[in-house]
Scaffold this motif. Structure first.
Motif, short mmCIF file in Angstrom:
data_model
loop_
_atom_site.label_atom_id
_atom_site.label_comp_id
_atom_site.label_asym_id
_atom_site.label_seq_id
_atom_site.Cartn_x
_atom_site.Cartn_y
_atom_site.Cartn_z
N GLU A 2 0.84 -1.20 0.00
CA GLU A 2 0.00 0.00 0.00
C GLU A 2 0.88 1.24 0.00
O GLU A 2 1.82 1.36 0.77
CB GLU A 2 -0.89 0.01 1.25
CG GLU A 2 -1.70 1.26 1.40
CD GLU A 2 -2.32 1.40 2.78
OE1 GLU A 2 -2.84 2.48 3.05
OE2 GLU A 2 -2.26 0.45 3.57
N LEU A 4 1.17 5.36 0.47
CA LEU A 4 0.52 6.42 1.22
C LEU A 4 0.43 7.69 0.37
O LEU A 4 1.28 7.92 -0.48
CB LEU A 4 1.32 6.74 2.48
CG LEU A 4 1.39 5.66 3.55
CD1 LEU A 4 2.37 6.06 4.64
CD2 LEU A 4 0.03 5.40 4.14
N HIS A 8 0.78 12.29 3.74
CA HIS A 8 1.10 11.39 4.85
C HIS A 8 2.61 11.09 4.88
O HIS A 8 3.21 10.99 5.95
CB HIS A 8 0.31 10.09 4.74
CG HIS A 8 -1.15 10.28 4.99
ND1 HIS A 8 -2.10 9.47 4.43
CD2 HIS A 8 -1.83 11.19 5.73
CE1 HIS A 8 -3.30 9.86 4.82
NE2 HIS A 8 -3.15 10.91 5.60
N PHE A 62 -5.01 8.79 11.05
CA PHE A 62 -4.86 7.69 10.10
C PHE A 62 -3.54 6.96 10.33
O PHE A 62 -3.51 5.73 10.41
CB PHE A 62 -4.93 8.22 8.65
CG PHE A 62 -4.61 7.16 7.64
CD1 PHE A 62 -5.58 6.26 7.24
CD2 PHE A 62 -3.34 7.06 7.10
CE1 PHE A 62 -5.28 5.27 6.31
CE2 PHE A 62 -3.02 6.07 6.17
CZ PHE A 62 -4.01 5.17 5.78
N LEU A 63 -2.45 7.72 10.44
CA LEU A 63 -1.13 7.11 10.63
C LEU A 63 -1.03 6.37 11.96
O LEU A 63 -0.40 5.32 12.05
CB LEU A 63 -0.03 8.17 10.51
CG LEU A 63 0.13 8.78 9.11
CD1 LEU A 63 1.04 9.99 9.17
CD2 LEU A 63 0.65 7.75 8.13
N ASN A 65 -3.62 4.93 13.50
CA ASN A 65 -4.42 3.71 13.35
C ASN A 65 -3.69 2.64 12.55
O ASN A 65 -3.91 1.45 12.76
CB ASN A 65 -5.76 4.03 12.68
CG ASN A 65 -6.69 4.81 13.59
OD1 ASN A 65 -6.51 4.84 14.81
ND2 ASN A 65 -7.67 5.47 13.00
N GLN A 66 -2.79 3.06 11.66
CA GLN A 66 -2.00 2.11 10.87
C GLN A 66 -0.75 1.64 11.61
O GLN A 66 -0.06 0.74 11.15
CB GLN A 66 -1.60 2.74 9.53
CG GLN A 66 -2.76 3.12 8.65
CD GLN A 66 -3.58 1.93 8.24
OE1 GLN A 66 -3.05 0.90 7.82
NE2 GLN A 66 -4.89 2.03 8.38
N TYR A 68 1.93 3.57 12.24
CA TYR A 68 3.13 4.25 11.76
C TYR A 68 3.63 5.32 12.73
O TYR A 68 4.80 5.68 12.69
CB TYR A 68 2.89 4.88 10.39
CG TYR A 68 2.55 3.87 9.32
CD1 TYR A 68 3.34 2.75 9.11
CD2 TYR A 68 1.44 4.03 8.50
CE1 TYR A 68 3.03 1.82 8.14
CE2 TYR A 68 1.12 3.12 7.52
CZ TYR A 68 1.92 2.01 7.35
OH TYR A 68 1.62 1.09 6.39
N LYS A 83 7.81 0.97 12.81
CA LYS A 83 7.02 0.61 11.62
C LYS A 83 6.94 1.79 10.66
O LYS A 83 7.01 1.62 9.44
CB LYS A 83 5.62 0.14 12.03
CG LYS A 83 4.76 -0.30 10.88
CD LYS A 83 3.40 -0.78 11.35
CE LYS A 83 2.52 -1.14 10.16
NZ LYS A 83 1.19 -1.61 10.57
N LYS A 87 8.32 1.99 6.88
CA LYS A 87 7.40 2.35 5.80
C LYS A 87 7.95 3.50 4.97
O LYS A 87 7.93 3.45 3.74
CB LYS A 87 6.04 2.73 6.39
CG LYS A 87 5.01 3.14 5.37
CD LYS A 87 4.63 1.99 4.47
CE LYS A 87 3.49 2.39 3.55
NZ LYS A 87 3.11 1.28 2.68
#
Length: 95
Positions: A2, A4, A8, A62-63, A65-66, A68, A83, A87
Motif C-alpha cells: 500500500e 501512502l 502522509h 490515520f497514521l 491507526n495504521q 506508523y 514501523k 514504511k
C-alpha cells in the motif's frame, strides 16, 4: 504494498527527522505549512489555521491507526514508530 498519499509521507518524514522526540500538533502544522502548499477557501487566518490543523490531525489519526506513529490524544504529541520508519524508507526506495 500500500502506498501512502504524499501528505502522509511528508508527515512521516518530518517525524522521522525528529526521531526520539515528539512533536505537537501546532509544531507539526507549522512545519508542514512551510514545506507544503496548503490551499483553502478561507481567508480568515484563524479559520485557515484551524483548517490546516484539522487536515494534519486527520493524517495523524490515520497514521496512528495504521501503527506508523504514536499519537498521544491527551497531549496532541506524536512520534514516529519503527514501523513508520520502515514504511517511509520503503516508500522512498520504491519511488
Amino acid at each position: 504494498m500500500e502506498t501512502l498519499p504524499i501528505f502522509h509521507i511528508k508527515v512521516l518524514q518530518i517525524l522521522a527527522g525528529r526521531y526520539g522526540t515528539n512533536c505537537t500538533l501546532e509544531e507539526l502544522t507549522s512545519i508542514l505549512t512551510q514545506v507544503s502548499n496548503f490551499t483553502t477557501v478561507f481567508t480568515d487566518n484563524l479559520s485557515n489555521e484551524n483548517e490546516k490543523q484539522a487536515r494534519v490531525l486527520d493524517a495523524l489519526i490515520f497514521l496512528n491507526n495504521q501503527g506508523y506513529i504514536f499519537l498521544n490524544s491527551n497531549t496532541d504529541r506524536s512520534s514516529i514508530t519503527i514501523k513508520g520508519l520502515i514504511k517511509i524508507n520503503s516508500e522512498i526506495f520504491c519511488n
